[in-house]
Design a protein around this motif. Structure first.
Motif, PDB file in Angstrom:
ATOM      1  N   ARG A  96       0.825  -1.202   0.000  1.00 29.81           N
ATOM      2  CA  ARG A  96       0.000   0.000   0.000  1.00 29.81           C
ATOM      3  C   ARG A  96       0.861   1.254   0.000  1.00 29.81           C
ATOM      4  O   ARG A  96       1.907   1.318   0.647  1.00 29.81           O
ATOM      5  N   LEU A  99       0.569   7.133   3.305  1.00 31.21           N
ATOM      6  CA  LEU A  99      -0.300   8.308   3.340  1.00 31.21           C
ATOM      7  C   LEU A  99       0.545   9.567   3.189  1.00 31.21           C
ATOM      8  O   LEU A  99       1.700   9.615   3.640  1.00 31.21           O
ATOM      9  N   ALA A 131       1.133   1.695  12.879  1.00 32.56           N
ATOM     10  CA  ALA A 131       0.093   1.538  11.857  1.00 32.56           C
ATOM     11  C   ALA A 131      -0.634   2.863  11.706  1.00 32.56           C
ATOM     12  O   ALA A 131      -1.073   3.445  12.707  1.00 32.56           O
ATOM     13  N   GLU A 132      -0.745   3.344  10.472  1.00 34.93           N
ATOM     14  CA  GLU A 132      -1.399   4.627  10.221  1.00 34.93           C
ATOM     15  C   GLU A 132      -2.807   4.413   9.688  1.00 34.93           C
ATOM     16  O   GLU A 132      -3.030   3.606   8.784  1.00 34.93           O
ATOM     17  N   LYS A 133      -3.761   5.153  10.259  1.00 30.84           N
ATOM     18  CA  LYS A 133      -5.162   5.095   9.858  1.00 30.84           C
ATOM     19  C   LYS A 133      -5.606   6.476   9.399  1.00 30.84           C
ATOM     20  O   LYS A 133      -5.313   7.484  10.051  1.00 30.84           O
ATOM     21  N   LEU A 134      -6.316   6.506   8.289  1.00 28.20           N
ATOM     22  CA  LEU A 134      -6.779   7.765   7.716  1.00 28.20           C
ATOM     23  C   LEU A 134      -8.126   8.142   8.312  1.00 28.20           C
ATOM     24  O   LEU A 134      -9.082   7.371   8.253  1.00 28.20           O
ATOM     25  N   VAL A 143      -4.327  11.925  10.181  1.00 24.89           N
ATOM     26  CA  VAL A 143      -3.796  10.565  10.244  1.00 24.89           C
ATOM     27  C   VAL A 143      -3.598  10.177  11.708  1.00 24.89           C
ATOM     28  O   VAL A 143      -2.992  10.928  12.478  1.00 24.89           O
ATOM     29  N   ARG A 145      -1.681   7.777  14.119  1.00 26.86           N
ATOM     30  CA  ARG A 145      -0.511   6.893  14.176  1.00 26.86           C
ATOM     31  C   ARG A 145      -0.618   6.021  15.430  1.00 26.86           C
ATOM     32  O   ARG A 145      -0.431   6.507  16.550  1.00 26.86           O
ATOM     33  N   LYS A 171      -6.684  -4.617   8.503  1.00 25.21           N
ATOM     34  CA  LYS A 171      -5.465  -4.068   7.890  1.00 25.21           C
ATOM     35  C   LYS A 171      -5.752  -2.954   6.895  1.00 25.21           C
ATOM     36  O   LYS A 171      -4.897  -2.608   6.079  1.00 25.21           O
ATOM     37  N   ILE A 173      -6.807   1.116   5.845  1.00 24.80           N
ATOM     38  CA  ILE A 173      -6.356   2.422   6.347  1.00 24.80           C
ATOM     39  C   ILE A 173      -7.475   3.295   6.913  1.00 24.80           C
ATOM     40  O   ILE A 173      -7.175   4.207   7.669  1.00 24.80           O
TER      41      ILE A 173
END
Length: 276
Positions: A96, A99, A131-134, A143, A145, A171, A173
């Motif tokens: 992937r 970001l 792990a980064e999530k939008l 974001v 973190r 898994k 984003i």
């Protein structure tokens, strides 16, 4: 179906009943896998095959996003029926893209409740997983973190780390907030996904329509228990109101339409439960 804890102490009749239930579930699971596999093949042929229809750009986008969402929903349902498939398919997945670094970031740290080893030694932090999530609030992206520290005991060589929190898309984003934004905008505010792509682009990150459609399909599978509960609640009422809406339905590959119907069911206007 997992075996009960007292499996060894079951009598012959109970054991036969358990085996019958497991056999019925296996037959149901296999038939559902076969049906979903067949439907998935049909949808893929419809989505990626040569079509004779001549649709306007807006109609084509709506057709594609609906088909992509259905494809993702069927793929997600198949993965849930085949628990080992996720581990097998994960190996071939493309890496992937990161970001955008210019998006503001918030760090959320997850550490073990205790960093004292079972042997009594104090563990030492040896690294971390990130792990980064939008996330999205109207107008701008951020974001999250998620930082999970790794703690090791030099004495007994054990490793402790906070567990990964559950996410709607494994898994993936998007945060739950971003997924809620996409679903509400599509179904409550009637914003097609290609328009949402443009809105997100103005906020700094144009999420492709195909990606949004996959999210919609995966969310639909996870929302199915809510749909089932709503249906059961509706059918428990002594009186229901029904209405049909005729629509022109396109026959894939033929370029023709035929008359179809959408049926809606609702409780009464003065019923304390508001459900459709």
């Amino acid at each position: 179906m997992p075996l009960p804890a007292n499996f060894d102490h079951l009598d012959a009749d109970a054991l036969r009943q358990l085996l019958l239930e497991q056999e019925r579930e296996l037959v149901w699971r296999q038939s559902k896998i076969e049906r979903l596999t067949h439907e998935l093949a049909l949808y893929r042929r419809q989505r990626y095959g040569v079509r004779a229809e001549r649709l306007s750009a807006e109609q084509a986008r709506l057709f594609e996003e609906t088909t992509d969402a259905d494809l993702a929903a069927m793929s997600e349902a198949l993965e849930q029926l085949q628990p080992d498939s996720k581990a097998q398919t994960a190996k071939g997945q493309a890496r992937r893209k990161a970001l955008p670094p210019e998006l503001p970031r918030t760090e959320i740290r997850h550490e073990p409740e205790s960093t004292t080893c079972a042997c009594g030694c104090q563990m030492r932090r040896i690294g971390e997983d990130v792990a980064e999530k939008l996330d999205y609030t109207p107008g701008h992206f951020t974001v999250e973190r998620h930082i999970r520290g790794k703690w090791a005991c030099a004495q007994c060589q054990s490793l402790v780390q906070a567990p990964v929190a559950a996410h709607i898309i494994d898994k993936g984003i998007p945060t739950a907030g971003l997924l809620a934004q996409v679903m509400v905008a599509k179904y409550q505010d009637h914003l097609p996904l290609y328009r949402q792509e443009g809105i997100f682009g103005r906020a700094g990150l144009a999420i492709p329509q195909s990606t949004l459609a996959q999210w919609v399909g995966q969310c639909g599978v996870h929302l199915q228990p809510l749909v089932d509960a709503l249906k059961a609640e509706l059918l428990a009422h002594p009186v229901l109101h029904a209405d049909e809406t005729p629509v022109a339905m396109l026959e894939p590959g033929a370029g023709k339409t035929h008359r179809a119907y959408l049926w809606s069911y609702s409780v009464g206007a003065f019923d304390p439960l508001k459900a459709v």
